[in-house]
Design a protein around this motif. Structure first.
Motif, PDB file in Angstrom:
ATOM      1  N   ILE A   1       3.038   2.309   2.188  1.00 13.54           N
ATOM      2  CA  ILE A   1       2.977   2.959   3.508  1.00 13.54           C
ATOM      3  C   ILE A   1       4.305   2.778   4.239  1.00 13.54           C
TER       4      ILE A   1
ATOM      5  N   ARG B   1       0.827  -1.220   0.000  1.00 14.31           N
ATOM      6  CA  ARG B   1       0.000   0.000   0.000  1.00 14.31           C
ATOM      7  C   ARG B   1       0.858   1.265   0.000  1.00 14.31           C
TER       8      ARG B   1
ATOM      9  N   HIS C   1     -10.801  15.210   8.477  1.00 13.99           N
ATOM     10  CA  HIS C   1     -10.530  16.195   7.422  1.00 13.99           C
ATOM     11  C   HIS C   1     -11.027  17.568   7.882  1.00 13.99           C
TER      12      HIS C   1
ATOM     13  N   ARG D   1      -4.379  13.698   2.500  1.00 13.64           N
ATOM     14  CA  ARG D   1      -5.263  13.534   1.326  1.00 13.64           C
ATOM     15  C   ARG D   1      -5.871  12.141   1.313  1.00 13.64           C
ATOM     16  N   ASN D   2      -6.899  11.961   0.476  1.00 11.29           N
ATOM     17  CA  ASN D   2      -7.478  10.632   0.278  1.00 11.29           C
ATOM     18  C   ASN D   2      -6.401   9.692  -0.245  1.00 11.29           C
ATOM     19  N   GLY D   3      -6.354   8.508   0.318  1.00 11.83           N
ATOM     20  CA  GLY D   3      -5.399   7.498  -0.133  1.00 11.83           C
ATOM     21  C   GLY D   3      -4.006   7.677   0.436  1.00 11.83           C
ATOM     22  N   ALA D   4      -3.842   8.628   1.378  1.00 19.41           N
ATOM     23  CA  ALA D   4      -2.492   8.888   1.927  1.00 19.41           C
ATOM     24  C   ALA D   4      -2.024   7.736   2.813  1.00 19.41           C
ATOM     25  N   GLY D   5      -2.943   7.010   3.434  1.00 21.80           N
ATOM     26  CA  GLY D   5      -2.532   5.869   4.262  1.00 21.80           C
ATOM     27  C   GLY D   5      -3.044   5.904   5.686  1.00 21.80           C
ATOM     28  N   LYS D   6      -3.993   6.784   5.985  1.00 32.20           N
ATOM     29  CA  LYS D   6      -4.476   6.956   7.365  1.00 32.20           C
ATOM     30  C   LYS D   6      -5.233   5.716   7.851  1.00 32.20           C
ATOM     31  N   SER D   7      -6.199   5.257   7.023  1.00 34.41           N
ATOM     32  CA  SER D   7      -6.991   4.099   7.454  1.00 34.41           C
ATOM     33  C   SER D   7      -6.136   2.841   7.531  1.00 34.41           C
ATOM     34  N   THR D   8      -5.174   2.740   6.631  1.00 35.96           N
ATOM     35  CA  THR D   8      -4.286   1.575   6.661  1.00 35.96           C
ATOM     36  C   THR D   8      -3.543   1.538   7.989  1.00 35.96           C
TER      37      THR D   8
HETATM   38  N1  LIG Z   1      -8.413  -2.973   0.560  1.00 42.42           N
HETATM   39  C1  LIG Z   1      -7.354  -2.462  -0.076  1.00 42.42           C
HETATM   40  N2  LIG Z   1      -6.603  -3.238  -0.876  1.00 42.42           N
HETATM   41  C2  LIG Z   1      -5.534  -2.737  -1.505  1.00 42.42           C
HETATM   42  N3  LIG Z   1      -5.133  -1.463  -1.415  1.00 42.42           N
HETATM   43  C3  LIG Z   1      -5.846  -0.639  -0.648  1.00 42.42           C
HETATM   44  C4  LIG Z   1      -7.004  -1.090   0.055  1.00 42.42           C
HETATM   45  N4  LIG Z   1      -7.514  -0.048   0.745  1.00 42.42           N
HETATM   46  C5  LIG Z   1      -6.723   1.008   0.474  1.00 42.42           C
HETATM   47  N5  LIG Z   1      -5.732   0.652  -0.360  1.00 42.42           N
HETATM   48  C6  LIG Z   1      -4.658   1.518  -0.867  1.00 42.42           C
HETATM   49  O1  LIG Z   1      -3.802   1.814   0.219  1.00 42.42           O
HETATM   50  C7  LIG Z   1      -3.388   3.166   0.155  1.00 42.42           C
HETATM   51  C8  LIG Z   1      -3.760   3.879   1.443  1.00 42.42           C
HETATM   52  O2  LIG Z   1      -5.181   3.889   1.524  1.00 42.42           O
HETATM   53  P1  LIG Z   1      -5.961   4.325   2.852  1.00 42.42           P
HETATM   54  O3  LIG Z   1      -7.345   3.807   2.767  1.00 42.42           O
HETATM   55  O4  LIG Z   1      -5.145   3.945   4.019  1.00 42.42           O
HETATM   56  O5  LIG Z   1      -5.954   5.898   2.677  1.00 42.42           O
HETATM   57  P2  LIG Z   1      -6.668   7.001   3.589  1.00 42.42           P
HETATM   58  O6  LIG Z   1      -5.620   8.013   3.899  1.00 42.42           O
HETATM   59  O7  LIG Z   1      -7.367   6.381   4.712  1.00 42.42           O
HETATM   60  O8  LIG Z   1      -7.692   7.600   2.531  1.00 42.42           O
HETATM   61  P3  LIG Z   1      -9.152   8.242   2.808  1.00 42.42           P
HETATM   62  O9  LIG Z   1      -8.951   9.591   3.395  1.00 42.42           O
HETATM   63  O10 LIG Z   1      -9.722   8.303   1.425  1.00 42.42           O
HETATM   64  O11 LIG Z   1      -9.897   7.291   3.689  1.00 42.42           O
HETATM   65  C9  LIG Z   1      -4.050   3.772  -1.079  1.00 42.42           C
HETATM   66  O12 LIG Z   1      -3.103   3.731  -2.123  1.00 42.42           O
HETATM   67  C10 LIG Z   1      -5.192   2.854  -1.351  1.00 42.42           C
HETATM   68  O13 LIG Z   1      -5.478   2.808  -2.731  1.00 42.42           O
END
Ligand SMILES: Nc1ncnc2c1ncn2[C@@H]1O[C@H](COP(=O)(O)OP(=O)(O)OP(=O)(O)O)[C@@H](O)[C@H]1O
Length: 569
Positions: free
Chosen positions: A335, A333, A511, A352-359
């Motif tokens: 990260i 991912r 956000h 930003r969206n997709g930055a890696g917070k939820s991961t």
């Molecule tokens: N289930 C998944 N399988 C594979 N890659 C994923 C999955 N979920 C997220 N990703 C990828 O991991 C990276 C981090 O995503 P993540 O969901 O952690 O971002 P985020 O900062 O929480 O975004 P948001 O603000 O949109 O929730 C991104 O590149 C995303 O495309």
């Protein structure tokens, strides 16, 4: 009468009120094939009924042979349904939840009895368990004989009906997802407790459906039974075999017995589906939110929407000598995060969206395994991949609260909130007292005895918050907790949350600038999977954020009161 202007909507003439339909989203033409299907199933039954001679019916049904056959059919069908539940449930559950080598082959194998002619299934059983077969011969030598016994009837029935159980459970498990089990584990429940108090109750409809299908299939089983078990009166001659036997010599008896079989099958299916807890469609308009009307707290020292003097807070931070430090690397991912946070305290994580917070949150709770990483909370190492320390979810003391409250639907509110305390060993009375106190504190004490589907979205969210806080987690993960609320409710709820997280350790993904100013002691900016900037509230410096400068500067500009960023910037 003037012509209506094309640009201005005219008041339309009064129309006759339209007839209300039960669901305007469903195309009406679907009723045509539905009616056809019902007629196709019903007509043969009516055809058979038309040939019944009512006078001979009673004699046929009460005949000794019929009674024996019916008894045997019911006994073997119930037994095979129970065996199918015991074997089929774990199989279907594991197929839906755990990828394992050869999974596709196993799935194909399970479906095989559905496509095999029943006679072929019977032959397969006979060549395996028959007296002259390898396994059957071995059993025979120790005095155990299966073929042509009542056990053989049950084996034949289980063989042909097991796929229904496996498919029902697999579909139900896949539909349920893992969120309830993960929530239960985060609250401290060990796997067995999760399985027996969450998984099994939530899958009960799938199990009941599977069991009913297995029973029905077993009741009608004919070919495999005849081939493997034969047709011995009172031993292996079930109702379908009895009907087949009398159909040439006494067609009226065959019709009478068939009707009896149908009536019994229908009665049992109706009884099984009359569950008081049958699943109900939920309103699609119910959006889980964090509060419908946030309760007010008399002794909060955060006034005016939770604003707190940033200087006071940053002094606290400087003095804090304990830290939460998290390192997480997950190449798939992109990260590579390394962040620290004060203990106790709340750190806001923006990006930003997709930055890696939820991961990051998924790794911290244990839902996702990183390539490498470590989490320390004060002196406690929660996990450290380098030394192989990766504890299960229930053993971390980390509770994750997302926008969806994930209340256990089969437990009432008080039992939901008591759940984590019970998992940690509290007695039922003690757990309920503490749960009630926390619910009262959050202003939802009156909901204690209601089911989760009888509370509003905002109440549900506060109940979830009570459930998370009552277990005193080492670390609370809040993932955009106010994002789904309307503005007024969000302002009040923010105050509530700010009060409740005081003195605790929390990470807050958001956000919203107001969330940070009201609740956070420090802020971390995540950019492209790495920490671009990290600073106490009041000392945030967009210029120091590298690639994140523009994002952070615009975030600071939204801070009307100038609390977040270093004012010298
Ligand atoms: N289930 C998944 N399988 C594979 N890659 C994923 C999955 N979920 C997220 N990703 C990828 O991991 C990276 C981090 O995503 P993540 O969901 O952690 O971002 P985020 O900062 O929480 O975004 P948001 O603000 O949109 O929730 C991104 O590149 C995303 O495309």
């Amino acid at each position: 009468m003037p012509a209506p202007s094309p640009n201005r909507p005219e008041a339309s003439p009064p129309r006759a009120p339209r007839r209300r339909r039960s669901d305007s989203l469903i195309p009406g033409w679907l009723w045509a094939p539905t009616g056809l299907g019902i007629a196709f199933l019903l007509l043969p039954i009516i055809g058979m009924l038309s040939r019944v001679d009512p006078q001979s019916l009673l004699a046929v049904i009460t005949a000794e042979e019929s009674r024996l056959a019916m008894q045997l059919s019911l006994l073997t069908s119930v037994t095979s349904a129970i065996i199918s539940v015991l074997i089929g449930f774990p199989l279907g559950y594991l197929l839906a939840t755990r990828p394992f080598p050869g999974q596709r082959i196993v799935r194909t194998l399970i479906l095989l009895p559905l496509v095999l002619p029943p006679v072929v299934s019977g032959l397969a059983l006979l060549y395996t368990w028959g007296r002259s077969a390898i396994l059957g011969g071995g059993l025979e030598s120790v005095g155990l004989s299966l073929a042509y016994t009542t056990s053989a009837v049950i084996m034949a029935q289980v063989f042909v009906s097991l796929p229904f159980m496996v498919m029902s459970v697999e579909t139900a498990t896949a539909g349920l997802g893992r969120r309830y089990e993960l929530t239960a584990a985060e609250l401290g429940a060990k796997p067995n407790r999760v399985f027996f108090t969450v998984t099994l109750p939530l899958l009960r409809h799938g199990i009941i459906t599977g069991a009913v299908l297995c029973f029905a299939r077993s009741l009608g089983e004919f070919g495999a039974t005849l081939t493997f078990a034969g047709s011995l009166s009172g031993v292996t001659r079930t109702m379908p075999l009895q009907i087949y036997l009398v159909r040439e010599s006494d067609p009226q008896a065959a019709i009478g017995l068939s009707l009896l079989l149908i009536v019994i099958a229908v009665l049992i299916i109706i009884l099984a589906y009359r569950s008081p807890h049958a699943p109900r469609l939920k309103s699609p308009h119910t959006t889980p939110t964090l509060a419908e009307a946030a309760p007010r707290f008399a002794n909060t020292d955060r006034q005016h929407g939770g604003e707190v003097n940033p200087e006071t807070r940053s002094q606290d931070r400087v003095r804090a000598d304990q830290r939460i430090s998290a390192e997480v690397r997950l190449n798939a991912r992109g990260i590579d995060l390394d962040l620290t946070s004060v203990l106790p305290g709340t750190t806001a994580i923006i990006g930003r969206n997709g930055a890696g917070k939820s991961t990051l949150f998924q790794v911290l709770t244990g839902a996702l395994t990183p390539d490498s990483g470590r989490l320390r909370i004060g002196d406690d190492t929660v996990f450290d991949i380098a030394v192989g320390h990766w504890p299960p979810v229930h053993d971390r003391g980390i509770v994750h609260l997302a926008q969806n409250p994930v209340l256990f639907p089969h437990l009432n509110v008080i039992d939901n909130v008591s759940f984590g305390l019970r998992a940690h060993g509290s007695t039922r009375n003690d757990a309920q007292k503490r749960a009630q106190a926390m619910l009262d504190r959050l202003g939802v004490g009156q909901c204690a005895n209601r089911r989760p589907d009888a509370v509003s979205g905002g109440q549900a969210a506060r109940i979830a918050l009570a459930r998370a806080l009552v277990v005193e987690p080492k670390l609370l993960l809040l993932d955009e907790p106010l994002a789904a609320l309307d503005v007024d409710v969000a302002v009040e709820t923010r105050e509530v949350l700010a009060e409740l997280v005081q003195g605790r350790s929390a990470l807050l993904i958001t956000h919203d600038v107001d969330d940070v100013t009201a609740m956070a002691d420090s802020l971390v900016l995540v950019e492209n999977g790495t920490v671009a900037h990290s600073a106490p509230v009041g000392q945030i410096d967009p210029e120091a954020a590298g690639e994140g400068t523009e994002f952070l500067a615009s975030f600071c500009m939204r801070d009307r009161d100038g609390i977040l960023c270093n004012q010298s910037q």
